[in-house]
Each structure stands twice: as structure tokens, then as C-alpha cells.
Scaffold this active site. Structure first.
Site, PDB file in Angstrom:
ATOM      1  N   ASN A 109     -11.878   7.927  14.583  1.00  0.00           N
ATOM      2  CA  ASN A 109     -12.421   7.664  13.249  1.00  0.00           C
ATOM      3  C   ASN A 109     -13.922   7.412  13.290  1.00  0.00           C
ATOM      4  OD1 ASN A 109     -10.062   7.790  11.546  1.00  0.00           O
ATOM      5  ND2 ASN A 109      -9.345   5.995  12.643  1.00  0.00           N
ATOM      6  N   ALA A 113      -0.468   7.640   0.697  1.00  0.00           N
ATOM      7  CA  ALA A 113       0.212   8.735   1.388  1.00  0.00           C
ATOM      8  C   ALA A 113       1.080   8.205   2.539  1.00  0.00           C
ATOM      9  CB  ALA A 113      -0.814   9.735   1.918  1.00  0.00           C
ATOM     10  N   GLY A 154       1.924   4.817   3.334  1.00  0.00           N
ATOM     11  CA  GLY A 154       2.878   3.778   2.942  1.00  0.00           C
ATOM     12  C   GLY A 154       4.094   4.390   2.253  1.00  0.00           C
ATOM     13  N   ASN A 178     -14.414  10.998  11.692  1.00  0.00           N
ATOM     14  CA  ASN A 178     -14.370  10.617  10.283  1.00  0.00           C
ATOM     15  C   ASN A 178     -15.753  10.312   9.747  1.00  0.00           C
ATOM     16  OD1 ASN A 178     -11.646  10.840  10.148  1.00  0.00           O
ATOM     17  ND2 ASN A 178     -11.288   8.770   9.382  1.00  0.00           N
ATOM     18  N   LYS A 232      -7.850   5.227  18.792  1.00  0.00           N
ATOM     19  CA  LYS A 232      -7.824   5.872  17.480  1.00  0.00           C
ATOM     20  C   LYS A 232      -9.092   5.542  16.689  1.00  0.00           C
ATOM     21  CE  LYS A 232      -4.939   6.880  13.498  1.00  0.00           C
ATOM     22  NZ  LYS A 232      -3.920   6.392  12.573  1.00  0.00           N
ATOM     23  N   ASN A 238      -5.835   1.809   9.957  1.00  0.00           N
ATOM     24  CA  ASN A 238      -6.921   2.244  10.834  1.00  0.00           C
ATOM     25  C   ASN A 238      -7.933   1.120  10.990  1.00  0.00           C
ATOM     26  OD1 ASN A 238      -6.224   4.891  11.440  1.00  0.00           O
ATOM     27  ND2 ASN A 238      -7.019   5.619   9.470  1.00  0.00           N
ATOM     28  N   GLY A 294       0.844  -1.185   0.000  1.00  0.00           N
ATOM     29  CA  GLY A 294       0.000   0.000   0.000  1.00  0.00           C
ATOM     30  C   GLY A 294       0.877   1.231   0.000  1.00  0.00           C
ATOM     31  N   GLU A 319     -14.119   3.008   4.857  1.00  0.00           N
ATOM     32  CA  GLU A 319     -13.714   1.916   5.749  1.00  0.00           C
ATOM     33  C   GLU A 319     -14.709   1.722   6.890  1.00  0.00           C
ATOM     34  OE1 GLU A 319      -8.981   1.690   5.552  1.00  0.00           O
ATOM     35  OE2 GLU A 319      -9.657   3.560   6.491  1.00  0.00           O
TER      36      GLU A 319
END
Lengths: 310, 310
Positions: free
Chosen positions: A193, A10, A12, A197, A189, A106, A7, A271
């Protein structure tokens, strides 16, 4: 150390860039053709202050990985949650019984997927507060300079090897540490999200716009409560007050979080099934009611349908 | 019959136009200056097929209503839910002990407000399936031609007078009938608004876009279940299956419902507190859990804040 990063988005690419710059043998694997082509031509180009610094390293698509590739010492997975299993299936040729897999995705429940590919003493779970943006294929820019990485092996037997990986990450400037309770950090975390998110994507708002609504505090409390209720059954005792304060500390930043970028800005799948959806699913397993998480998950999926996201 | 209509929006103007055309003495009351000015100059102008037909009738702002105005036989309220109480306060000069008040607002709990102004035997609750659009101040167009009105007096003592009002509405072409269970119809319509209106506003979708998502059926079932659970404590036994089918019968129409028009298109406050919010509030009173209604209400209010709706 032979490192593969699955992956090359951004994050990775950022990790690959740092690790290569520090002298490691790094290979990237990615599914996006234009990104592969750009990195093959120019390497990963990072904008650091006003300078562009390129680091060249090999990059392959998952289909290109075959038995001719050597197995790696460390595989860092940085895919989207829903791509993890397919990616690992493609990477079997480079995963040996000695390969450590470090998961920095995540979301919740990835360890269940990883256990199908490596033993628990080779699974390293982690969480990072670094942030990065991809500005064009092969081009990244760093979004903060005070990030860190916490990692822990799922089995104490892997602790010594994991501490070597801590050193490699730190030597590469990634400020890593060994955690004695990484699942707490992962759930904490996930709360960010699961609240910010998900709701910013649903309400088409940035963190600050959402955070300044009169409802933000109660919505945050309700959702974190469900995460905490379920986490308890998974052996993680979230400190609700601390987690709520942590979530609300993000309410002053006019930043569009990743699920907004995915859903609203780029009409890509989210996700959500690995965040609020995972809490809903785990809640069903433990007979814990999670109506808010269920509802958010359904609404985000409805929005994906409305926007014709594939 | 001396009739006043409070709220000369799309629906109030339509009812006023029909009742005046049929020979009644109709007065409108409205709060929007440009609408008042347009109706004073040209009357209510309705587009019927390709023809524009104007009906002249007096119109006042609530502030203009004073003791010099005669009381009316019938006051039909067609305001937004949150404006009802202020409007009735302004209209006290024209409400006598003989005035019947007919409430055709969407939403739940308006009878509690009305009881502060007239006795129960003068309160007529109703629901209408007519639809109308306002195309410009003073200009309306009819959105369907197979509507109807169901009305019922809250106290059986008022039934005879209410049946006279049924006749007046029907003579004006409004297809009215006396209902023996108008609260059922009001709750049933509230389910439509509580599912389709609220979620289309939240998801920025029309009925058809929402109805065609994979989640629409489960979301509908969950929300209608909460309405039915609470309705039971209010003496209304909703037939869930019938109500769900009714809601889902709207899923083929590419129509933006009123809450979408209010919130998304015009950045006006929504009636959410009188629909899902009312079920949440009544649920708290009866100790019935309504997490979906609570969450929808909070999310709509958050969206109002984000859009800076006043």
C-alpha cells in the site's frame, strides 16, 4: 456464533455474506445510508459467476446500536482506518469482556486503538488477500477466488479461541489460517500500500502503468527500505528482498488500487496517515529518518486539499 | 551589434523582437519548423496592448547554420535545458573566440556546458524576470511589464564588455543590470522552479491551488533547505528566509508554471534534471543528502513515462 461486522463496504459485505451463508448469526454496521437501505431491502447481493445470490442479515448505523443489542462473540472491523475509533466508540454496547475483535484493516498501528476497547488477549490482528468490489449499494462482486486470511491473537492466551475463529472463517470458505507472525504480514501488506497505492494515487496511474516506469524499481526500493528500517524498531524484521519482489509482482496488473479509487476517482480522504504516514510517525518516535514516507504523506495531503476532499 | 538568439520560443522571440526593434542585427535559430515558417513569412508578431506589431528578422534551423554565416558578437541562449548542448554544437560556425554567450535558461549547471564552447571570460550568466507566452507559431504576447534582466560575466575580465551588453538590453527596453552575484539569483530562481514548477506539475495544480494547501509551507521549507545545503558547497549562500518568502509570494497567482505546461498540458519532457535533479546530482558530488530533490526528480520522470512523453 454471534458475529458483528463493522464496515459493510466491499470487504465487510463479502465477509458478512460468506459467514451468513455458512449459518452464522451475522449483523452488519455501516455509516452509508443508501447502503443500509439497500441491504435492508434485498440483503447483501453478491454476483457469483453469472448468478446474483442474496443473503439477508440485519444492518444498523452506528447510532442505532444501543444497550438493547446483545453483545457479540466476534466483532470484525473493516472500516476505513480513520473511522475505526469512532466506530468502536459507537459499538461499546455490543462489546463485552468476552468479545473478540478481529482487525482486518489495511495499515499500521490499529492495535493501539483497539487496546482502548478490549484487552490484548481479545485482540486478533489479521491480514487478508481476498479482494472485492462494491458495484452499487448492497451489491458486491468478488475480485479474486484464491484469497486467504491470516490471523493471530496479540496475546498467546487468546490462541485457542482464535483457532476456533480460524475454523469458522474457513468453514465459510474464507481460507483462514493461524499465523505465528501476523505483524510481519501486516507490515508486508503495508509496503504494498505504501508504494503502489500511494504512488498510483499521486501519479494518477494504475499498477501496471506505474510498474512499467523506469523509476518504479528504485522508488519501491527506497520506500520499502524506510518501512524495513522502522519495522525493525517495532520488532518486525522485514525480508527486504522478498517484500520488494512481492510488491513488484503486482506491476503486471492494470488495476487501480484503493487509494486511487478514494482520492482520484471519488475525491474521498485517503488512508495515507495509516500507511506511509504511520511509518513517518513511528520513525520520528524511534529517530529513524523517513524522508520518502514523509514526503509522500505531505504530497497526498496536498492533493487532497487541491481536490477539496473532505 | 550582431546578435543571434538560440531558441525562438516565447522568451527568445520576445528578446529578439525588442532587440531588433531597437536597431540591432538579430538572427533567430529555432528547431520548430512551423515556428520558423511563420516567422519567415510574418516576422515575430507581438501583441502589445490591443495592437499586433511585427518585427522581421532572419530565422534558421540549427542545421542551416554553416561556415557561410558570419560569427556573431553576442549569442543569447534561450533553449530548453536539455537542448543546449546540441544547439551549441550546431552553432559552432557562428561562435568565434570573440563571441560572448549570454545564458538566460532556467536551471542549474549550464555554465559547465558553455565552458566547452567558449572561455569563461566570454560566458555571461543571467536571470530574467520577464515573462512571455507563445500563442501560436511566430506569435507572442507579453505576460508582465515590470521584468528585468541581471547578468554577470563568469570572469571579471569580461565585465567591461558585459556592461556594454547591459546597455544594449536596456536600450531595447529590457531593463538590464550588471550583477555582482548572479549565481545567487540563478539559485534563487531555481528554488522557485524546484518547488512551485515541480510540485504543480506533479500535483496537476496551479500556483494558487498548490500554495493554498496546508502542506505548501512545509514542502517549500524542506525543498529550499536542500537547495541551500547544496548551494553552499557551490559557493552560494542562499538566505533561506528570504528565498522562502520569495517562493511563497507566488502562491497568490492562479498561474500554471512552465513545467505544468510542458508535462501536463503538452506531454513534453520537463527540465527537472536541471532543477531538483541538478541539486540531487550536485548533492551526491558533495555528499549532501537531498532525499526530497531525488524523490521529486524520480516522480516527475515516472510521470513522464506514464504520459508517454518522448
Amino acid at each position: 456464533m454471534r458475529i458483528a461486522i463493522a464496515g459493510a463496504g466491499a470487504m465487510g459485505s463479502k465477509f458478512g455474506w460468506h459467514l451468513k451463508k455458512a449459518g452464522n448469526d451475522v449483523t452488519l454496521i455501516d455509516t452509508w445510508d443508501r447502503n443500509i437501505a439497500a441491504i435492508r431491502e434485498n440483503g447483501v447481493v453478491a454476483r457469483v459467476k453469472d448468478e446474483e445470490i442474496a443473503e439477508k442479515m440485519p444492518i444498523y448505523s452506528p447510532e442505532e446500536i444501543d444497550e438493547q443489542h446483545e453483545s457479540v462473540d466476534l466483532l470484525i472491523v473493516f472500516t476505513k482506518s480513520m473511522q475505526l475509533e469512532n466506530m468502536l466508540n459507537s459499538l461499546k454496547p455490543i462489546i463485552s469482556k468476552d468479545t473478540y475483535v478481529l482487525c482486518l484493516l489495511n495499515g499500521l498501528g490499529h492495535e493501539d486503538v483497539l487496546e482502548r476497547f478490549v484487552t490484548r488477549d481479545h485482540i486478533i490482528m489479521g491480514v487478508t488477500m481476498w479482494a472485492s468490489m462494491m458495484t452499487a449499494p448492497g451489491h458486491i462482486t468478488f475480485a479474486n477466488d484464491n484469497g486467504n486470511v491470516e490471523i493471530q491473537c496479540l496475546d498467546p492466551k487468546g490462541k485457542d479461541e482464535t483457532q476456533k475463529i480460524v475454523k469458522i472463517l474457513t468453514d465459510a470458505g474464507l481460507n483462514a489460517s493461524y499465523s505465528e507472525n501476523v505483524m510481519y504480514s501486516i507490515w508486508r501488506k503495508a509496503c504494498v500500500n505504501g508504494v503502489v497505492n500511494a504512488l498510483c494515487a499521486l501519479l494518477d496511474a494504475d499498477c501496471k502503468q506505474f510498474g512499467h516506469t523506469k523509476e518504479a524499481d528504485e522508488l519501491t526500493r527506497n520506500i520499502v527500505q524506510e518501512f524495513a528500517d522502522v519495522a525493525q524498531y517495532e520488532g518486525v524484521n522485514l525480508d527486504r528482498k522478498e517484500v520488494i519482489e512481492h510488491v513488484e509482482s503486482l506491476f503486471d496488473t492494470p488495476h487501480y488500487p484503493s487509494m486511487h479509487q478514494d482520492l482520484v476517482q471519488n475525491n474521498r480522504p485517503t488512508e495515507i496517515d495509516y500507511i506511509d504516514g504511520a511509518v513517518w510517525r513511528k520513525g520520528l518516535k524511534h529517530s529513524v529518518a523517513t524522508p520518502y514516507c514523509a514526503f509522500i504523506t505531505r504530497l497526498i495531503h496536498a492533493k487532497e486539499d487541491i481536490l477539496n476532499v473532505k
